[in-house]
Each structure stands twice: as structure tokens, then as C-alpha cells.
Design an enzyme around this catalytic site. Sequence first.
Site, PDB file in Angstrom:
ATOM      1  N   LYS A 116       0.024 -10.540  -8.528  1.00 56.39           N
ATOM      2  CA  LYS A 116       0.920  -9.306  -8.281  1.00 56.39           C
ATOM      3  C   LYS A 116       1.440  -8.493  -9.714  1.00 56.39           C
ATOM      4  O   LYS A 116       1.252  -7.465  -9.771  1.00 56.39           O
ATOM      5  CB  LYS A 116       1.870  -9.286  -7.117  1.00 56.39           C
ATOM      6  CG  LYS A 116       1.151  -9.680  -5.805  1.00 56.39           C
ATOM      7  CD  LYS A 116       0.130  -8.991  -5.182  1.00 56.39           C
ATOM      8  CE  LYS A 116      -0.622  -9.811  -3.912  1.00 56.39           C
ATOM      9  NZ  LYS A 116      -2.021  -9.037  -3.922  1.00 56.39           N
ATOM     10  N   LYS A 158      10.001 -10.865  -4.869  1.00 53.11           N
ATOM     11  CA  LYS A 158       8.463 -10.984  -4.467  1.00 53.11           C
ATOM     12  C   LYS A 158       7.698 -11.939  -5.315  1.00 53.11           C
ATOM     13  O   LYS A 158       7.941 -12.347  -6.466  1.00 53.11           O
ATOM     14  CB  LYS A 158       7.714  -9.691  -4.765  1.00 53.11           C
ATOM     15  CG  LYS A 158       8.227  -8.684  -3.729  1.00 53.11           C
ATOM     16  CD  LYS A 158       7.251  -7.342  -4.011  1.00 53.11           C
ATOM     17  CE  LYS A 158       7.599  -6.272  -2.761  1.00 53.11           C
ATOM     18  NZ  LYS A 158       6.653  -5.174  -3.123  1.00 53.11           N
ATOM     19  N   GLY A 165       3.756 -10.176   2.541  1.00 54.23           N
ATOM     20  CA  GLY A 165       5.024 -10.655   3.061  1.00 54.23           C
ATOM     21  C   GLY A 165       5.807 -12.034   2.909  1.00 54.23           C
ATOM     22  O   GLY A 165       6.902 -12.488   2.897  1.00 54.23           O
ATOM     23  N   GLU A 200      12.136  -6.027  -7.417  1.00 54.74           N
ATOM     24  CA  GLU A 200      11.735  -4.651  -7.432  1.00 54.74           C
ATOM     25  C   GLU A 200      12.993  -3.897  -6.714  1.00 54.74           C
ATOM     26  O   GLU A 200      13.688  -4.492  -5.884  1.00 54.74           O
ATOM     27  CB  GLU A 200      10.306  -4.242  -6.598  1.00 54.74           C
ATOM     28  CG  GLU A 200       9.318  -4.426  -7.238  1.00 54.74           C
ATOM     29  CD  GLU A 200       8.122  -4.021  -6.408  1.00 54.74           C
ATOM     30  OE1 GLU A 200       8.267  -4.110  -5.216  1.00 54.74           O
ATOM     31  OE2 GLU A 200       7.011  -4.017  -7.052  1.00 54.74           O
ATOM     32  N   LYS A 237      -0.547  -5.677  11.183  1.00 55.75           N
ATOM     33  CA  LYS A 237      -0.925  -4.321  11.611  1.00 55.75           C
ATOM     34  C   LYS A 237      -1.333  -4.135  13.104  1.00 55.75           C
ATOM     35  O   LYS A 237      -1.810  -4.953  13.535  1.00 55.75           O
ATOM     36  CB  LYS A 237      -1.901  -3.329  10.770  1.00 55.75           C
ATOM     37  CG  LYS A 237      -1.693  -3.357   9.123  1.00 55.75           C
ATOM     38  CD  LYS A 237      -2.710  -2.867   8.508  1.00 55.75           C
ATOM     39  CE  LYS A 237      -2.182  -3.051   6.947  1.00 55.75           C
ATOM     40  NZ  LYS A 237      -3.500  -3.068   6.247  1.00 55.75           N
ATOM     41  N   GLU A 275      -3.106   0.174  -1.715  1.00 58.96           N
ATOM     42  CA  GLU A 275      -2.088   0.339  -0.535  1.00 58.96           C
ATOM     43  C   GLU A 275      -0.832   0.957  -1.562  1.00 58.96           C
ATOM     44  O   GLU A 275      -0.583   0.463  -2.616  1.00 58.96           O
ATOM     45  CB  GLU A 275      -1.649  -0.950  -0.358  1.00 58.96           C
ATOM     46  CG  GLU A 275      -2.476  -1.918   0.691  1.00 58.96           C
ATOM     47  CD  GLU A 275      -2.038  -2.976   1.419  1.00 58.96           C
ATOM     48  OE1 GLU A 275      -2.519  -3.585   2.184  1.00 58.96           O
ATOM     49  OE2 GLU A 275      -1.061  -3.594   0.882  1.00 58.96           O
ATOM     50  N   GLU A 288      -0.111  -3.182  -3.514  1.00 58.75           N
ATOM     51  CA  GLU A 288      -1.126  -3.891  -3.802  1.00 58.75           C
ATOM     52  C   GLU A 288      -2.767  -3.374  -3.444  1.00 58.75           C
ATOM     53  O   GLU A 288      -2.840  -2.212  -3.147  1.00 58.75           O
ATOM     54  CB  GLU A 288      -1.048  -5.432  -3.217  1.00 58.75           C
ATOM     55  CG  GLU A 288      -0.342  -5.109  -1.825  1.00 58.75           C
ATOM     56  CD  GLU A 288      -0.232  -6.665  -1.407  1.00 58.75           C
ATOM     57  OE1 GLU A 288      -0.853  -7.158  -0.769  1.00 58.75           O
ATOM     58  OE2 GLU A 288       1.060  -6.973  -1.524  1.00 58.75           O
ATOM     59  N   ASN A 290      -6.378  -4.398  -1.994  1.00 62.44           N
ATOM     60  CA  ASN A 290      -7.320  -5.138  -1.084  1.00 62.44           C
ATOM     61  C   ASN A 290      -8.782  -5.172  -1.527  1.00 62.44           C
ATOM     62  O   ASN A 290      -9.238  -3.887  -1.735  1.00 62.44           O
ATOM     63  CB  ASN A 290      -7.224  -4.906   0.335  1.00 62.44           C
ATOM     64  CG  ASN A 290      -5.602  -5.178   0.789  1.00 62.44           C
ATOM     65  OD1 ASN A 290      -4.998  -5.929   0.600  1.00 62.44           O
ATOM     66  ND2 ASN A 290      -5.240  -4.131   1.648  1.00 62.44           N
ATOM     67  N   ARG A 292     -11.315  -6.099  -0.271  1.00 59.93           N
ATOM     68  CA  ARG A 292     -12.321  -6.561   0.783  1.00 59.93           C
ATOM     69  C   ARG A 292     -12.605  -5.169   1.278  1.00 59.93           C
ATOM     70  O   ARG A 292     -11.954  -4.458   1.541  1.00 59.93           O
ATOM     71  CB  ARG A 292     -11.744  -7.653   1.416  1.00 59.93           C
ATOM     72  CG  ARG A 292     -10.352  -7.248   2.288  1.00 59.93           C
ATOM     73  CD  ARG A 292      -9.758  -8.136   3.148  1.00 59.93           C
ATOM     74  NE  ARG A 292      -8.853  -7.687   3.858  1.00 59.93           N
ATOM     75  CZ  ARG A 292      -7.485  -7.664   3.450  1.00 59.93           C
ATOM     76  NH1 ARG A 292      -7.016  -8.214   2.354  1.00 59.93           N
ATOM     77  NH2 ARG A 292      -6.367  -6.991   4.070  1.00 59.93           N
TER      78      ARG A 292
HETATM   79  C1  MV4 Z   1       8.396  -3.475  -0.236  1.00 58.27           C
HETATM   80  C2  MV4 Z   1       9.071  -2.990   0.604  1.00 58.27           C
HETATM   81  C3  MV4 Z   1      10.384  -2.170   0.141  1.00 58.27           C
HETATM   82  N1  MV4 Z   1      10.503  -2.199  -1.160  1.00 58.27           N
HETATM   83  N2  MV4 Z   1       8.836  -3.498  -1.753  1.00 58.27           N
HETATM   84  C4  MV4 Z   1       5.531  -5.927   2.653  1.00 58.27           C
HETATM   85  C5  MV4 Z   1       4.394  -6.738   2.604  1.00 58.27           C
HETATM   86  C6  MV4 Z   1       3.987  -6.654   0.922  1.00 58.27           C
HETATM   87  N3  MV4 Z   1       2.589  -6.320   0.656  1.00 58.27           N
HETATM   88  C7  MV4 Z   1       5.009  -5.767   0.305  1.00 58.27           C
HETATM   89  N4  MV4 Z   1       5.988  -5.324   1.310  1.00 58.27           N
HETATM   90  C8  MV4 Z   1       7.031  -4.578   1.302  1.00 58.27           C
HETATM   91  N5  MV4 Z   1       7.259  -4.284  -0.058  1.00 58.27           N
HETATM   92  C9  MV4 Z   1       9.844  -2.629  -2.056  1.00 58.27           C
HETATM   93  N6  MV4 Z   1      10.062  -2.503  -3.422  1.00 58.27           N
HETATM   94  C10 MV4 Z   1       8.740  -3.090   1.781  1.00 58.27           C
HETATM   95  C11 MV4 Z   1       7.897  -3.966   1.999  1.00 58.27           C
HETATM   96  C12 MV4 Z   1       7.602  -4.243   3.641  1.00 58.27           C
HETATM   97  C13 MV4 Z   1       6.485  -3.561   4.254  1.00 58.27           C
HETATM   98  C14 MV4 Z   1       5.490  -3.152   3.511  1.00 58.27           C
HETATM   99  C15 MV4 Z   1       4.334  -2.285   4.099  1.00 58.27           C
HETATM  100  C16 MV4 Z   1       4.202  -2.477   5.530  1.00 58.27           C
HETATM  101  C17 MV4 Z   1       5.219  -3.165   6.243  1.00 58.27           C
HETATM  102  C18 MV4 Z   1       6.138  -3.745   5.673  1.00 58.27           C
HETATM  103  C19 MV4 Z   1       7.201  -4.313   6.396  1.00 58.27           C
HETATM  104  C20 MV4 Z   1       8.291  -4.950   5.913  1.00 58.27           C
HETATM  105  C21 MV4 Z   1       8.548  -4.665   4.376  1.00 58.27           C
END
Ligand code: MV4
Length: 444
Positions: A116, A158, A165, A200, A237, A275, A288, A290, A292
Site C-alpha cells: 500500500k 494501516k 481492513g 493517515e 460488501k 477504489e 487502493e 484491485n 482482478r
Molecule cells: C480509511 C477510512 C477512513 N480514513 N482510511 C477500510 C478498508 C481499507 N481498504 C481502508 N478502509 C478505510 N480506510 C482513512 N484515512 C475508512 C476505511 C473504512 C472503510 C472504507 C471503505 C469501505 C468500508 C469501510 C469501513 C470501515 C472503514
Amino acid sequence: MLKKILIANRGEIALRIIRTSKEMGIKTVAVYSTADKESLHVRFADEAVCIGPPQSALSYLSISNIMAAAEITDADAIHPGYGFLAENASFAEICNDYKIKFIGPTAEMINKMGDKITAKNTMIKAGVPVIPGSDGLIEDIASGKKIAKKIGYPVILKATAGGGGKGMRIVWSEDAFDANWDSARQEAKAAFSNDGIYIEKFIEEPRHIEVQIAGDQYGKVCHLSERDCSVQRRHQKLVEEAPSPFLDDKMRKKIGNAAIKAAKAINYESVGTVEFLVDKHKQFYFMEMNTRIQVEHTVTEEVMDFDLVKEQIKIAAGVPITGKSYFPNGHAMECRINAEDPYNNFRPSPGKITALHTPKGFGVRVDTHIFANYTVPPYYDSMLAKVIVRAPTRQETIERMKRALDEFIIEGIKTTIPFHQALMKNQQFIDGDFNTGFINDFEF
Ligand code: MV4
């Protein structure tokens, strides 16, 4: 064109790939574990090879067993589907070594997006907006705290090897930093054997909006508009839709162009998804990529009237794309139907399906591998079916989804159908007024 594709997957996505391959005149090879002997992907493929016992690690994740199956059937390509080996760079590399085309990006592209921090640095260089945060890995607690103070709380920790997550911690104030730092590192180390952490700014109540892109072997990239995937539970999802009710055409163009920039930055080949997190001020940030085909590619197919798996196979075969970007027509929505009990904390509910009727009619598509008397095995992902509906407007789409869900009869096991029925009647959902935190508060 490719002649024979081995599908290194199971369930609905294996069927999905077989369908398009047949239409393209390409032979298919199914692989299966002993638990999937009676599965439809085994019946519908031209050939089938057993690759091991039920446990994924010994079958669908066994690279040596899958390569052996590809060798004995003389397949010239492997489609990994989603999950399992779809984003495994060494698998892509091994396919390459065996002169078998991996239907997806190269190992190098997978690696560039898999780490990442590397991905984020690539995006900064390419001019794609990213979430304000640390400049790479955090060395120790003291420097982490210093950076957090500078960014301002709340912050989020992260894992650089993470995604979905895992190894993620929200820190609301400095006194909570140490404990979260330790647990994030431990979780990351256990899950990825890599405890690298970055920081972040925590974006509160964001929406998850992702852009479907396609890039060919000659550097052309196009986008196929976005999907809103904000309805999630524990990073799974539940519902996806296209277009996002949150974006207007001006912003659609902006986020689409940012996604193209992101893909071009790594010379991306194949279909993929960029995303973004979108905050309440409609600022969007790269999250990020994906590398695929995704579960929810179907909603894009419906609004674009475009076969994404066909495009993915053509790209793998070296066919150039037009490079033109497209915008959606009408609205589409997908409900993921899982073998889980929504009244019991979504506990898995495998077992025998004693009666089945799937929804049909105008504007309804059901992608599924289940049939009457099928036994849902306990070993794999619990997704049973995707109900995808399309209609001219979002409101009509929701009405059609309600109608389709009412027609869906699955007896013998618990499913998430009642959850979706309740969601379709929720005023906030109907109004498009939701974000990634919505399901936590959803009374069901
Ligand atoms: C975040 C965020 C808030 N602020 N980053 C969740 C999975 C991972 N791919 C990154 N995620 C998040 N990153 C910052 N700086 C909130 C989430 C997040 C989230 C993101 C997308 C869909 C659902 C989520 C559920 C909880 C937290």
C-alpha cells in the site's frame, strides 16, 4: 485468440467465466476440490480436473496442483476469478514461467498495488489525490506520535501489506496511540508476516466509490464509470450500485480521469478497479487498486451493456482496446445473497438447499451456482447468489429489487435475503443518504 482457459476458481465466478469463454469459442477446464465434485462449474466446463481435498490451501490455493492440471489439459491460459490466487503475484509469475497466459495483470503490477505504501507513493507521483498522512513507513512509536500530532487526530494506522481492513486501527487521541500501535503491528505481523505501518488522517463517514477501468497491452486505458459500494459490514460488501447516487456528471468525469491516471502510472494491463474514499465535501482520495475482476463487476456490465470478462480475455490475448471512456445508462444494483443468518450476527449457515426458486423477469439477472438439492459446503466463501437488477432510475431499480427479492425462495438454509428486503425499505437507503458506517447503525 486463446484456445483453452483453465479456471482456477469455483462457484458463480467459475460459471461466469465458462459462459463468456463458450460464447468466444474458447474451451474451458474446470478444477475442483472433492467437496465440489457435483458442482455446476464441473458439469459445464469442457474438461474437469480434481485438484485436492476440500480445504482451500490444499486445492484452490495449491499452485502446484493447479499448474499440473493446466499441463495435463494443455491449457494456454488461466483465469483466476476473484479471491483465492487472483492477486497472488508469484502465481502470475509461475504462469508466465510455464508460458501459460495469466488472465490479469503482470506480477510486477500486482506487487506495485499490493504494497500500500508503494501504491500510494506511485499515486502521489502520478498526481492522483491521496489521503494526507505519513511519508511512508513509521519507524517507531515516538515518530508515529509526532506525525499524528502534525496531521491532527483522529488518525488511522494501516498495514502496508494490508487491505480489506486487517491491521487497521483508528486512533482518536494521543493517549490511545501506544495501545493501537501495538495491536495494529501484531495483527499485521500475524496476517501478512509484515508489520510495516503507515498513518493517515482518518476520514469520518466516507463513501466507498470505485472506478472500473480497463487497460490493454499497448498502454491504452479507459474507465467504465463507477460503483458505489458504501453498504458494507465488517469490510464485506452487501450491496453495490452504479452509478453512485452521490456523484454528478462533472465529478464522475473527474474521478474517472483520476482512475485512468492511476492505472496508467503502472502501465496497467487487464480490467481492474481503482477504489476511492469520498468525504462529505465530495473530496475523493485514492485508497487502493484491485488488480482482478471483482464480484460486483456485474452492475457495471448492466449499466454499460458490456461484457467485462470478454474484455478481460481479449486484453489477455493481445487485442487492443479503443481507449474511449464510457458513461452509464440507467441504474443497476446488486444484492449479495449469502448463506448466513442475518438474525444471528450473520453466522454462516451451510447445508442442503431443499427448495429453490430464483427471481426472473424484465431487468433481473441472477448469477449463481446453486440449484435445488445442492449442499452448500462449509469450507468456502458463503456467497450463494448475486441478484442484479437494472431500471431507468434508482427508484425503479429499488422497486424492482424488492420485487426480485420477494420472488427468491431458498429453503433448508438461512440466507441474507431478509436483510436485503429490510434495507430496500429503509428511508436513508432509499434517499441515497448513506456511507460506510451506515450498516453499523442499521436496525435490523
Ligand atoms: C480509511 C477510512 C477512513 N480514513 N482510511 C477500510 C478498508 C481499507 N481498504 C481502508 N478502509 C478505510 N480506510 C482513512 N484515512 C475508512 C476505511 C473504512 C472503510 C472504507 C471503505 C469501505 C468500508 C469501510 C469501513 C470501515 C472503514
